[in-house]
Enzyme design. Structure first.
Site, mmCIF file in Angstrom:
data_model
loop_
_atom_site.group_PDB
_atom_site.id
_atom_site.type_symbol
_atom_site.label_atom_id
_atom_site.label_comp_id
_atom_site.label_asym_id
_atom_site.label_seq_id
_atom_site.Cartn_x
_atom_site.Cartn_y
_atom_site.Cartn_z
ATOM 1 N N ASP A 204 3.420 10.911 4.311
ATOM 2 C CA ASP A 204 2.907 9.791 5.178
ATOM 3 C C ASP A 204 2.985 9.692 6.801
ATOM 4 O O ASP A 204 2.684 8.895 7.152
ATOM 5 C CB ASP A 204 3.705 8.581 4.499
ATOM 6 C CG ASP A 204 3.440 8.591 3.110
ATOM 7 O OD1 ASP A 204 4.106 7.952 2.306
ATOM 8 O OD2 ASP A 204 2.413 9.196 2.477
ATOM 9 N N LYS B 104 7.405 -1.022 2.351
ATOM 10 C CA LYS B 104 6.215 -1.110 1.266
ATOM 11 C C LYS B 104 6.825 -0.296 0.281
ATOM 12 O O LYS B 104 6.621 -0.648 -1.028
ATOM 13 C CB LYS B 104 5.141 -0.826 1.855
ATOM 14 C CG LYS B 104 3.963 -0.676 0.924
ATOM 15 C CD LYS B 104 2.617 -0.176 1.305
ATOM 16 C CE LYS B 104 2.499 1.192 1.566
ATOM 17 N NZ LYS B 104 2.009 1.942 0.540
ATOM 18 N N ASN B 105 7.197 0.800 0.337
ATOM 19 C CA ASN B 105 7.256 1.755 -0.804
ATOM 20 C C ASN B 105 8.651 1.628 -1.380
ATOM 21 O O ASN B 105 8.705 2.310 -2.570
ATOM 22 C CB ASN B 105 6.936 3.351 -0.444
ATOM 23 C CG ASN B 105 5.363 3.547 -0.214
ATOM 24 O OD1 ASN B 105 4.531 2.735 -0.172
ATOM 25 N ND2 ASN B 105 5.192 4.697 0.500
ATOM 26 N N CYS C 64 -8.243 8.237 -5.038
ATOM 27 C CA CYS C 64 -8.388 7.243 -3.850
ATOM 28 C C CYS C 64 -8.738 8.252 -2.733
ATOM 29 O O CYS C 64 -9.115 9.406 -3.085
ATOM 30 C CB CYS C 64 -6.978 6.644 -3.652
ATOM 31 S SG CYS C 64 -5.838 7.626 -2.902
ATOM 32 N N ARG D 12 -2.713 -2.785 4.369
ATOM 33 C CA ARG D 12 -1.938 -2.468 3.097
ATOM 34 C C ARG D 12 -0.709 -2.331 3.430
ATOM 35 O O ARG D 12 0.337 -2.683 2.510
ATOM 36 C CB ARG D 12 -2.551 -1.389 2.483
ATOM 37 C CG ARG D 12 -3.940 -1.889 1.863
ATOM 38 C CD ARG D 12 -4.708 -0.796 0.948
ATOM 39 N NE ARG D 12 -3.364 -0.475 -0.015
ATOM 40 C CZ ARG D 12 -3.544 0.664 -0.845
ATOM 41 N NH1 ARG D 12 -4.714 1.426 -0.770
ATOM 42 N NH2 ARG D 12 -2.431 0.718 -1.703
ATOM 43 N N ARG E 82 -4.911 11.904 -7.631
ATOM 44 C CA ARG E 82 -3.840 11.167 -7.768
ATOM 45 C C ARG E 82 -3.445 10.878 -9.446
ATOM 46 O O ARG E 82 -3.614 9.877 -9.884
ATOM 47 C CB ARG E 82 -3.869 9.841 -7.163
ATOM 48 C CG ARG E 82 -4.187 9.575 -5.633
ATOM 49 C CD ARG E 82 -2.945 10.026 -4.849
ATOM 50 N NE ARG E 82 -1.908 9.214 -4.621
ATOM 51 C CZ ARG E 82 -1.700 8.081 -3.978
ATOM 52 N NH1 ARG E 82 -2.625 7.711 -3.142
ATOM 53 N NH2 ARG E 82 -0.743 7.470 -3.838
#
Ligand code: EPZ
Length: 416
Positions: free
Chosen positions: A303, A22-23, A115, A395, A120
């Protein structure tokens, strides 16, 4: 809203295929805005954030979408506005700033709110782009940026920001002259982005180190590129194998990029071995808690913090988890405590007392990796766990319940 229901206790055994990252895919999709030809991306995961990004690219003037397993993008006449209702669901939308300023000299992007895990801000992105000649103003929650032509600059980041490095790496590819990015983030996803840009004709050196040099070119062509595998998804399934004292083989799985995570899991007593067709993760014995400090790459990734905390709660002894990247990334701890975990929070540090028998409970997901850690705890807990609001999970994890039930977990999705 959906929820995941888990009856804990099953030992996971079998093969799990790791999806594309994803990243890595997100910044590469935004970089495709700058290409003047067709871009085909392979190994792109089917995730909410990817679909949100494809919607945003279409709004910005690209034709983009999945074609079988690949994503095809054709950048057309670009517009410059990234609307709030999309940006607020995905802060990575700020990654369209660099490409739009580089390609058309203007961008209007809703300021990504904070968030669950922290404020952020994007100040480091803006300050660096200003050094390249961009001018910004803030108007009713939107960042409005303009520049005639971005000019190469020598930029030193206050902090090795992943998104900031990605935005500037993309912007510098079409700037006039040479840009040097110092104190850059070194994450593997940045290396993947740089390799994609080089495949489109960019001139980049030093990606993966803390000093990246980019020589601006006049245009970028299209290309076909395979996105790297997701190291955080892989780390999450390593913990799933470990927390259930299972024996799993992860295929399409990164290894070097997970060095700090593998080292920590081995320190706890997890058997991890790179084999011909994947990475094998096996646990036969009780595991021991360790101390973990999250750091920029190649340190232990923030993460993976929530996931290893869940594993430590089910291990022996005690350990400490220190979160140094985000200011509020312990929400999962409060939910794990409701499942019987022994956790004491003090500021950015969590003290874990292992050995607890985790018990199933209805718990609430708050952010992407917190959701994953609650699922992991549910796999181990005695009884039934219901993880609510799993849109957070969707997500960043492609069909997690299917991948887990495929190796023996008793887990299913229900409408809430
Ligand atoms: C990326 O976020 C990842 N997201 C995050 O993954 C990851 O946790 C993070 O990098 C750190 O590794 C994507 O790649 C889409 P940062 P990003 O800029 O770019 C502060 C996940 O779970 N900061 O390195 O936002 C910031 O507040 C997600 O997949 C500033 O102060 O991370 C934070 O405390 C979550 N000013 C720290 O730096 C800035 O201008 C790290 O931010 C930029 C950042």
């Amino acid at each position: 809203m959906d929820k995941l229901v888990i009856n804990g206790g099953a030992r996971l055994e079998g093969e799990i295929r790791i999806s594309g990252s994803k990243n890595a895919a997100l910044p590469i999709l935004f970089a495709a805005l700058m290409a003047e030809g067709d871009v085909t991306l392979e190994n792109v995961p089917g995730l909410r954030d990817i679909h949100t990004t494809l919607k945003l690219l279409t709004l910005l003037g690209c034709e983009s979408g999945f074609k079988e397993k690949n994503v095809e993008i054709r950048a057309g006449q670009l517009t410059f506005q990234a609307p709030y209702d999309l940006v607020r669901t995905m802060r990575a939308s700020v990654l369209c700033l660099g490409p739009l300023l580089a390609k058309i000299g203007k961008a209007k992007v809703a300021l990504p709110g904070g968030c669950a895990i922290g404020s952020r801000p994007v100040d480091l992105h803006l300050r660096a782009l200003e050094q390249m000649g961009a001018k910004f103003e803030l108007d009713s929650g939107y960042i409005i940026g303009n520049c005639s032509k971005l000019v190469g600059a020598h930029i030193i980041f206050d902090f090795p920001t992943v998104g900031g490095t990605e935005n500037l790496l993309m912007a510098a590819c079409l700037a006039s002259g040479t840009t040097v990015l110092e104190n850059s983030a070194r994450e593997p996803e940045i290396v993947d982005l740089a390799n994609f840009l080089i495949a489109c004709g960019a001139k980049i050196k030093g990606h993966g180190t803390s000093v990246i040099t980019i020589e601006g070119v006049s245009k970028l062509s299209g290309c076909t590129y395979r996105v790297m595998s997701d190291r955080i998804e892989a780390g999450t399934y390593m913990v799933a194998g470990a927390i259930t004292k299972g024996d799993v083989l992860l295929t399409n799985c990164p290894f070097e990029e997970l060095e700090s995570v593998i080292a920590k899991l081995r320190e706890m007593g997890v058997f991890i071995e790179r084999q011909k067709n994947g990475v094998r993760v096996k646990v036969d014995n009780e595991l021991n808690c360790v101390d973990v400090v999250t750091l920029p790459y190649p340190g232990f990734p923030t993460d993976m913090q929530a996931q290893i905390m869940a594993l430590m709660c089910a291990s022996q002894g005690s350990g400490m988890v220190k979160e140094t990247i985000f200011e509020n990334r312990f929400m999962h701890a409060l939910e794990l405590i409701r499942m019987g975990a022994g956790i004491k929070l003090s500021g950015q540090t969590a003290m874990i007392r292992g050995g607890a028998q985790l018990t199933g409970a209805p718990v609430m997901a708050s952010d992407l990796r917190a959701s994953a850690s609650l699922v992991l705890a549910g796999l181990r807990a005695r009884g039934k766990t219901e993880v609510q609001r799993i849109y957070h999970l969707d997500r960043g994890y492609e069909s997690m319940e299917k991948k887990l039930s495929g190796v023996g977990a008793d887990i299913w999705r229900e409408k809430e």
